[in-house]
Design an enzyme around this catalytic site. Structure first.
Site, mmCIF file in Angstrom:
data_model
loop_
_atom_site.group_PDB
_atom_site.id
_atom_site.type_symbol
_atom_site.label_atom_id
_atom_site.label_comp_id
_atom_site.label_asym_id
_atom_site.label_seq_id
_atom_site.Cartn_x
_atom_site.Cartn_y
_atom_site.Cartn_z
ATOM 1 N N TYR A 145 -8.316 2.425 7.577
ATOM 2 C CA TYR A 145 -8.052 1.652 6.342
ATOM 3 C C TYR A 145 -8.438 2.490 5.118
ATOM 4 O O TYR A 145 -7.665 2.596 4.160
ATOM 5 C CB TYR A 145 -8.827 0.329 6.353
ATOM 6 C CG TYR A 145 -8.647 -0.470 5.073
ATOM 7 C CD1 TYR A 145 -7.416 -1.033 4.741
ATOM 8 C CD2 TYR A 145 -9.696 -0.648 4.178
ATOM 9 C CE1 TYR A 145 -7.228 -1.747 3.560
ATOM 10 C CE2 TYR A 145 -9.531 -1.367 2.996
ATOM 11 C CZ TYR A 145 -8.295 -1.911 2.695
ATOM 12 O OH TYR A 145 -8.119 -2.611 1.520
ATOM 13 N N THR A 180 4.808 -6.491 -4.169
ATOM 14 C CA THR A 180 4.746 -6.643 -2.699
ATOM 15 C C THR A 180 3.517 -7.491 -2.335
ATOM 16 O O THR A 180 2.486 -7.443 -3.015
ATOM 17 C CB THR A 180 4.686 -5.276 -1.983
ATOM 18 O OG1 THR A 180 3.428 -4.645 -2.243
ATOM 19 C CG2 THR A 180 5.825 -4.358 -2.409
ATOM 20 N N GLY A 181 3.668 -8.284 -1.265
ATOM 21 C CA GLY A 181 2.573 -9.169 -0.863
ATOM 22 C C GLY A 181 2.296 -10.216 -1.933
ATOM 23 O O GLY A 181 1.144 -10.576 -2.192
ATOM 24 N N ALA A 182 3.360 -10.729 -2.545
ATOM 25 C CA ALA A 182 3.216 -11.618 -3.707
ATOM 26 C C ALA A 182 2.881 -13.055 -3.323
ATOM 27 O O ALA A 182 2.675 -13.890 -4.204
ATOM 28 C CB ALA A 182 4.509 -11.595 -4.528
ATOM 29 N N ASN A 183 2.819 -13.337 -2.026
ATOM 30 C CA ASN A 183 2.554 -14.718 -1.607
ATOM 31 C C ASN A 183 1.074 -15.043 -1.499
ATOM 32 O O ASN A 183 0.719 -16.203 -1.280
ATOM 33 C CB ASN A 183 3.225 -15.003 -0.257
ATOM 34 C CG ASN A 183 2.700 -14.098 0.840
ATOM 35 O OD1 ASN A 183 3.006 -12.901 0.856
ATOM 36 N ND2 ASN A 183 1.894 -14.631 1.746
ATOM 37 N N SER A 184 0.209 -14.042 -1.621
ATOM 38 C CA SER A 184 -1.199 -14.255 -1.276
ATOM 39 C C SER A 184 -2.116 -13.473 -2.195
ATOM 40 O O SER A 184 -1.739 -12.410 -2.721
ATOM 41 C CB SER A 184 -1.413 -13.785 0.176
ATOM 42 O OG SER A 184 -2.767 -13.924 0.576
ATOM 43 N N GLY A 185 -3.322 -13.963 -2.390
ATOM 44 C CA GLY A 185 -4.409 -13.212 -3.010
ATOM 45 C C GLY A 185 -4.043 -12.567 -4.336
ATOM 46 O O GLY A 185 -3.543 -13.212 -5.274
#
Ligand SMILES: NC(=O)c1ccc[n+]([C@@H]2O[C@H](COP(=O)([O-])OP(=O)(O)OC[C@H]3O[C@@H](n4cnc5c(N)ncnc54)[C@H](OP(=O)(O)O)[C@@H]3O)[C@@H](O)[C@H]2O)c1
Length: 308
Positions: A174, A20-25
């Site tokens: 957070y 998940t969130g594989a497009n960034s960082g």
């Protein structure tokens, strides 16, 4: 700068892993290392446009990528994603990596506070729906943070503390969401063992890495004008996103892990270095709080998370 070499992942041909969130960082660097070793990565991203752009930079690697839409802040999207992924065949792993950090108060499509909704609830449902697709000894990797040490959740928590924390303090929420990641990982492992599952759940923290997390937080809090100044400084003082991906990569691949471990860098207050086995933070090691969080999560999501 910490060494960011890819660990000995071996040949991952035939392995399919959801990130998940594989497009960034850190998610992008995790994906890059996996496809470099032959794996197929399902890039689970809320912006398919950004994901396609990131995927373009991975073409030519021995493995491959599938871009698939996933908005963790919308449970119907999580269900749709799981349904589409079920058609792919078995999974070797899932990396619950995406997150938002310390944003102003807002809510998911389902009315959950956004940080808990994205970082904890969305991932809890996603992991639960993907569990039946995991190979017998598949891995679930949950990306937490050193911020979990500031978490305030305990065994007396109520559902509202998770869904609509008040007063809303962005940084505390957070921290709570990252504490929830640790508590969830521990309790999921216990319940999977009780159900005789072979799945191993490993929690990690990535140190402090130069990614989009801090620039995004600044933009969300109307300090975006500082980003061009902060970004070069981040590149010098923080470890790289590739170094931040190493704990997730070790959690997926280290054959010695059995589940229930916590991995991350140890140096300089655990901000940098290679991934080591760490003692779980006190905030993540409270069994009563973990059980309570799991039960409340099932209540809020309206579904059991582990098949008996
Ligand atoms: N960087 C650090 O120093 C650090 C330290 C401790 C822990 N962590 C943890 O490391 C993980 C990765 O963060 P990062 O540093 O790589 O940050 P990042 O570069 O900001 O990446 C975060 C990713 O999460 C995605 N995301 C956010 N909301 C989403 C949603 N509703 N549905 C699907 N995806 C969503 C983002 O998508 P968009 O690109 O579309 O926004 C992005 O791909 C997080 O769990 C974070 O808590 C990072």
């Amino acid at each position: 700068m910490a060494a960011a070499a890819v660990p000995p992942l071996g040949d991952l041909s035939g392995r399919r892993i959801v990130v998940t969130g594989a497009n960034s960082g850190i998610g992008l660097e995790t994906t890059r290392a996996l496809v470099a070793h032959g794996a197929e990565v399902v890039m689970a991203c809320r912006s398919t446009e950004k994901a396609e752009a990131a995927a373009a930079g991975l073409r030519g690697a021995p493995g491959g990528v599938v871009v698939r839409h996933l908005d963790l802040a919308d449970l119907s999207s999580v269900r749709r994603f799981a349904g589409e992924t079920a058609g792919d065949g078995a999974l070797s792993g899932v990396v619950a990596n995406a997150a938002v950090m310390a944003c102003p108060l807002s809510f998911t499509a389902d009315g959950l506070e956004l940080q808990m909704g994205t970082n904890h609830f969305g991932h809890a449902l996603l992991v639960s729906l993907l569990l039946p697709m995991l190979e017998r000894e598949g891995r679930v990797v949950v990306v937490s943070s050193i911020a979990a040490r500031g978490g305030k959740l305990d065994a007396g928590m109520q559902a509202v503390d998770l869904t609509a924390p008040a007063p809303y303090r962005a940084q505390t929420v957070y921290s709570n969401s990252k504490q929830a990641n640790l508590l969830f990982a521990q309790e999921l492992q216990r319940r999977l063992r009780a159900a005789s599952s072979g799945t191993a759940v490993v929690a990690v923290h990535p140190g402090v890495s130069a990614t989009e997390l801090f620039p995004r937080q600044m933009r969300d809090n109307r300090m975006g004008f500082l980003v061009p100044l902060v970004r070069p400084v981040m590149g010098v003082i923080l470890q790289s996103a590739a170094a931040g991906a190493l704990p997730s990569l070790r959690a997926l691949s280290d054959p010695a892990l059995r589940g229930g471990e916590f991995l991350g860098p140890r140096h300089l207050g655990q901000t940098r270095g290679r991934p080591e086995l760490l003692e779980l933070y006190r905030q993540g090691a409270d069994n009563a709080a973990a059980s309570r969080l799991f039960d409340l999560t099932e209540e809020v999501l309206g579904t059991g998370l582990v098949a008996p």
